[in-house]
Design an enzyme around this catalytic site. Structure first.
Site, PDB file in Angstrom:
ATOM      1  N   TRP A  63       0.813  -1.226   0.000  1.00 16.06           N
ATOM      2  CA  TRP A  63       0.000   0.000   0.000  1.00 16.06           C
ATOM      3  C   TRP A  63       0.839   1.265   0.000  1.00 16.06           C
ATOM      4  CZ3 TRP A  63       1.856   2.466   4.141  1.00 16.06           C
ATOM      5  CH2 TRP A  63       2.357   1.694   5.200  1.00 16.06           C
ATOM      6  N   ASN A  64       2.162   1.175   0.232  1.00 15.32           N
ATOM      7  CA  ASN A  64       2.890   2.433   0.467  1.00 15.32           C
ATOM      8  C   ASN A  64       3.198   3.216  -0.801  1.00 15.32           C
ATOM      9  OD1 ASN A  64       4.798   0.536  -0.245  1.00 15.32           O
ATOM     10  ND2 ASN A  64       6.368   1.305   1.145  1.00 15.32           N
ATOM     11  N   LYS A 111      -2.472  -8.568  -7.690  1.00 12.45           N
ATOM     12  CA  LYS A 111      -3.289  -8.317  -6.501  1.00 12.45           C
ATOM     13  C   LYS A 111      -2.709  -7.115  -5.760  1.00 12.45           C
ATOM     14  CE  LYS A 111      -3.189  -9.399  -2.304  1.00 12.45           C
ATOM     15  NZ  LYS A 111      -3.610  -8.067  -1.779  1.00 12.45           N
ATOM     16  N   PRO A 112      -3.428  -5.982  -5.806  1.00  8.51           N
ATOM     17  CA  PRO A 112      -2.949  -4.827  -5.047  1.00  8.51           C
ATOM     18  C   PRO A 112      -3.302  -4.980  -3.566  1.00  8.51           C
ATOM     19  CG  PRO A 112      -4.968  -4.264  -6.218  1.00  8.51           C
ATOM     20  CD  PRO A 112      -4.656  -5.705  -6.554  1.00  8.51           C
ATOM     21  N   ALA A 113      -2.669  -4.195  -2.709  1.00  6.03           N
ATOM     22  CA  ALA A 113      -2.975  -4.239  -1.274  1.00  6.03           C
ATOM     23  C   ALA A 113      -4.423  -3.817  -1.046  1.00  6.03           C
ATOM     24  CB  ALA A 113      -2.034  -3.316  -0.516  1.00  6.03           C
ATOM     25  N   GLU A 117      10.962  -8.000  -3.135  1.00  6.03           N
ATOM     26  CA  GLU A 117      11.424  -6.704  -2.599  1.00  6.03           C
ATOM     27  C   GLU A 117      10.849  -6.597  -1.205  1.00  6.03           C
ATOM     28  OE1 GLU A 117      13.511  -4.820  -3.971  1.00  6.03           O
ATOM     29  OE2 GLU A 117      13.443  -5.396  -6.086  1.00  6.03           O
ATOM     30  N   CYS A 128      10.235   1.428   2.180  1.00  7.39           N
ATOM     31  CA  CYS A 128      11.251   0.446   2.567  1.00  7.39           C
ATOM     32  C   CYS A 128      12.642   1.034   2.429  1.00  7.39           C
ATOM     33  CB  CYS A 128      11.102  -0.833   1.758  1.00  7.39           C
ATOM     34  SG  CYS A 128      10.942  -0.530   0.020  1.00  7.39           S
ATOM     35  N   GLU A 166      12.417  -2.176  11.154  1.00 12.09           N
ATOM     36  CA  GLU A 166      11.941  -1.146  10.246  1.00 12.09           C
ATOM     37  C   GLU A 166      10.816  -0.388  10.951  1.00 12.09           C
ATOM     38  OE1 GLU A 166      10.314  -2.812   6.642  1.00 12.09           O
ATOM     39  OE2 GLU A 166      11.185  -1.172   5.501  1.00 12.09           O
ATOM     40  N   SER A 175      15.837   5.910  -5.469  1.00 10.27           N
ATOM     41  CA  SER A 175      14.975   5.256  -6.463  1.00 10.27           C
ATOM     42  C   SER A 175      15.080   5.931  -7.823  1.00 10.27           C
ATOM     43  CB  SER A 175      13.516   5.304  -5.990  1.00 10.27           C
ATOM     44  OG  SER A 175      13.420   4.717  -4.718  1.00 10.27           O
TER      45      SER A 175
HETATM   46  P1  ADP Z   1       2.905  -4.374   4.520  1.00 12.63           P
HETATM   47  O1  ADP Z   1       3.547  -4.475   5.862  1.00 12.63           O
HETATM   48  O2  ADP Z   1       3.523  -3.437   3.566  1.00 12.63           O
HETATM   49  O3  ADP Z   1       1.407  -4.285   4.575  1.00 12.63           O
HETATM   50  P2  ADP Z   1       2.543  -7.091   3.694  1.00 12.63           P
HETATM   51  O4  ADP Z   1       3.644  -8.032   3.362  1.00 12.63           O
HETATM   52  O5  ADP Z   1       1.661  -7.419   4.833  1.00 12.63           O
HETATM   53  O6  ADP Z   1       3.288  -5.726   3.862  1.00 12.63           O
HETATM   54  O7  ADP Z   1       1.614  -6.839   2.432  1.00 12.63           O
HETATM   55  C1  ADP Z   1       2.115  -6.711   1.120  1.00 12.63           C
HETATM   56  C2  ADP Z   1       1.161  -7.393   0.171  1.00 12.63           C
HETATM   57  O8  ADP Z   1       1.088  -8.779   0.513  1.00 12.63           O
HETATM   58  C3  ADP Z   1      -0.274  -6.883   0.213  1.00 12.63           C
HETATM   59  O9  ADP Z   1      -0.806  -6.929  -1.107  1.00 12.63           O
HETATM   60  C4  ADP Z   1      -0.949  -7.891   1.106  1.00 12.63           C
HETATM   61  O10 ADP Z   1      -2.340  -7.971   0.852  1.00 12.63           O
HETATM   62  C5  ADP Z   1      -0.251  -9.162   0.693  1.00 12.63           C
HETATM   63  N1  ADP Z   1      -0.284 -10.235   1.686  1.00 12.63           N
HETATM   64  C6  ADP Z   1      -0.449 -10.161   3.027  1.00 12.63           C
HETATM   65  N2  ADP Z   1      -0.417 -11.382   3.598  1.00 12.63           N
HETATM   66  C7  ADP Z   1      -0.241 -12.284   2.597  1.00 12.63           C
HETATM   67  C8  ADP Z   1      -0.099 -13.713   2.525  1.00 12.63           C
HETATM   68  N3  ADP Z   1      -0.148 -14.486   3.598  1.00 12.63           N
HETATM   69  N4  ADP Z   1       0.083 -14.269   1.306  1.00 12.63           N
HETATM   70  C9  ADP Z   1       0.153 -13.493   0.210  1.00 12.63           C
HETATM   71  N5  ADP Z   1       0.042 -12.155   0.204  1.00 12.63           N
HETATM   72  C10 ADP Z   1      -0.154 -11.557   1.379  1.00 12.63           C
END
Ligand code: ADP
Length: 483
Positions: free
Chosen positions: A157-158, A181-183, A257, A291, A387, A447
């Site tokens: 999401w950042n 798949k976006p956040a 990443e 990050c 972090e 970047s």
């Molecule tokens: P952040 O701390 O930046 O939210 P995440 O690693 O939790 O980082 O999320 C990054 C992406 O990974 C998002 O699109 C989130 O929906 C997805 N995500 C979170 N949990 C899982 C999982 N168990 N398997 C696959 N994708 C995931």
């Protein structure tokens, strides 16, 4: 701004498969503005069947997209670059609303995100290759790079626009088709970018998007599908490690990443004003939720007082609030992000550190945390190990270079790093000794779409941007020809 003004499309029809926008099989989920927690949209909640439908479409489209002439693929990307600039203000508005970052940061992100389309439009027509003779004779070797196949892209999401374009652009340039798949916190920007790609002429099925709340279900479905040959993920080390384990089952090509813990080193001969300017960018851009954000400051004792006074004054001047009010620093993404920061700062103060400077906080009810400078932080304080993902700058004094390098490299992370010194050779020598994929020398920003972004150690595998970013979506093949 109402959601109808904000969006020129219906996000409840936000699943894109085979060129068609559809409802999610799990209904919808709400997206909030982190500045005031108002619901700004209801977005299609895709499930595992939507995820499979997306792969069906991507696998079908791959057969023709991989054979589409590089110039034609390049031109789609180039048009997407132009359309992002046409809609830059709208995209920046969307980013500020769902992510909370300031309008200036959001505009900068749109420009940066669009550059990936331009850069990879240029790279798409230079796939490279090699030709040689076998040393023993009797054969010629032709080396080519073929697209790896259907690529699953999972983004955080950042940077809702840039993390999507940094993956989509090289994938398409290489001849891959994608499922994205976006956040769940920030799906709207990715949907807007996908709409621009459709407008730019991307054929049906080449780009598919499944927004959804069941991240694990969608990712597992993709990684278990024999047609998916690539995973490109940006997010936490925790989730990256889960995905790598799943990718191992089918030996899926993976680019990761992951988290950072960037050191920001100021040497005794640094231009302190330049170091402060760099620190403001490296620490407070996006509220520190990057990050690459400077996470731990190591400042030489001879310039410590001056650096802290100037950094502190600049920090206190920062305006915190909603981007719609023109604030320089927005809210954090969630209430739990604020709780975590409050806790870690309290622990650090209890261990002997002191809050030397702090910006004022608005009374808006969102997820705000004040930009803060912490001094007298012990070199072994836990705050330096994780972090922070927020606007807190812990400062440690250093005197001895060997000790400094031990501190810098003690982290399991190794993404960005920064060093300030007027002696360029010294700065480069230090930078080369850092365990980090990227070193900013006398600047607080690393970047660049033309440079290979990525980390060492637990910060990830592979690189994005540059020529290397294209290679992540290809596999090398050679033809050995009897001669
Ligand atoms: P952040 O701390 O930046 O939210 P995440 O690693 O939790 O980082 O999320 C990054 C992406 O990974 C998002 O699109 C989130 O929906 C997805 N995500 C979170 N949990 C899982 C999982 N168990 N398997 C696959 N994708 C995931």
């Amino acid at each position: 701004m109402t959601s109808t003004q904000l969006l020129s499309f219906d996000p409840a029809l936000g699943v894109l498969t085979d060129g068609r926008w559809q409802a999610g099989r799990s209904g919808t989920f709400a997206v909030e503005d982190p500045a005031d927690r108002a619901v700004i949209a209801h977005v299609a909640d895709g499930d595992v069947d939507d995820a499979t439908a997306a792969v069906d479409a991507a696998a079908r489209a791959f057969d023709s997209w991989r054979l589409t002439p590089p110039r034609a693929r390049s031109e789609v990307l180039r048009r997407a670059f132009e359309l992002m600039h046409r809609d830059a203000e709208h995209l920046a508005d969307l980013i500020t609303r769902e992510n909370g970052k300031s309008l200036a940061d959001a505009r900068a992100e749109v420009g940066y995100a669009a550059e990936f389309f331009r850069w990879f439009a240029e790279e798409a027509v230079r796939p490279g290759g090699d030709y040689g003779s076998a040393p023993a004779g009797g054969a010629r070797t032709v080396v080519t790079h073929r697209p790896v196949g259907v690529a699953a892209l999972i983004t955080p999401w950042n940077f809702p626009a840039a993390m999507a374009t940094r993956k989509i652009a090289p994938a398409l340039a290489a001849g891959c088709t994608v499922v994205l798949k976006p956040a769940a916190e920030t799906p709207l920007t990715a949907l807007a970018v996908a709409r621009l790609l459709v407008e730019a002429g991307v054929p049906d099925g080449v780009v598919n998007v499944v927004p959804g709340t069941d991240a694990a279900g969608i990712a597992t479905t993709w990684l278990a599908d024999p047609r998916v040959r690539k995973i490109s993920f940006t997010g936490s080390t925790r989730v990256g490690s889960i995905l790598l384990k799943q990718a191992a089952d089918r030996v899926v090509n993976a680019s990761m990443e992951l988290g950072g813990n960037a050191p920001f080193v100021v040497a005794d001969d640094a231009d302190v004003d330049a170091a402060v300017a760099g620190a403001m960018v490296a620490k407070f851009r996006g509220g520190g939720q990057a990050c690459t954000a400077a996470n731990r400051f190591y400042v030489h004792a001879d310039v410590h007082e001056e650096f802290v006074a100037k950094l502190g004054a600049a920090t206190e001047r920062l305006t915190v609030g909603a981007s719609s009010d023109g604030a320089e620093v927005g809210p954090l993404i969630s209430a739990s992000a604020v709780d975590t920061l409050e806790q870690v700062v309290a622990e650090t103060v209890a261990a002997g550190a002191r809050i030397s400077h702090r910006a004022a906080l608005p009374d808006l009810g969102g997820h705000f945390y004040p930009p803060t400078v912490l001094v007298d932080v012990p070199a072994d304080a836990p705050i330096l190990e994780h972090e922070l993902f927020g606007p807190v700058a812990p400062v440690v004094r250093w005197r001895d270079e060997a000790e400094l390098l031990r501190w810098v490299n003690a982290s399991e992370m190794g993404l960005a790093s920064y060093v300030f010194s007027r002696d360029l050779q010294r700065a480069m020598r230090l930078g080369e000794a850092f365990d980090a994929g990227m070193v900013g020398i006398n600047r607080g920003l690393v970047s660049d779409p033309s440079a290979p972004f990525g980390g060492v150690k637990q910060s990830g595998l592979g690189r994005e941007g540059a020529r290397e970013g294209l290679r992540e979506f290809t596999e090398t093949q050679y033809l050995s020809i009897a001669w």
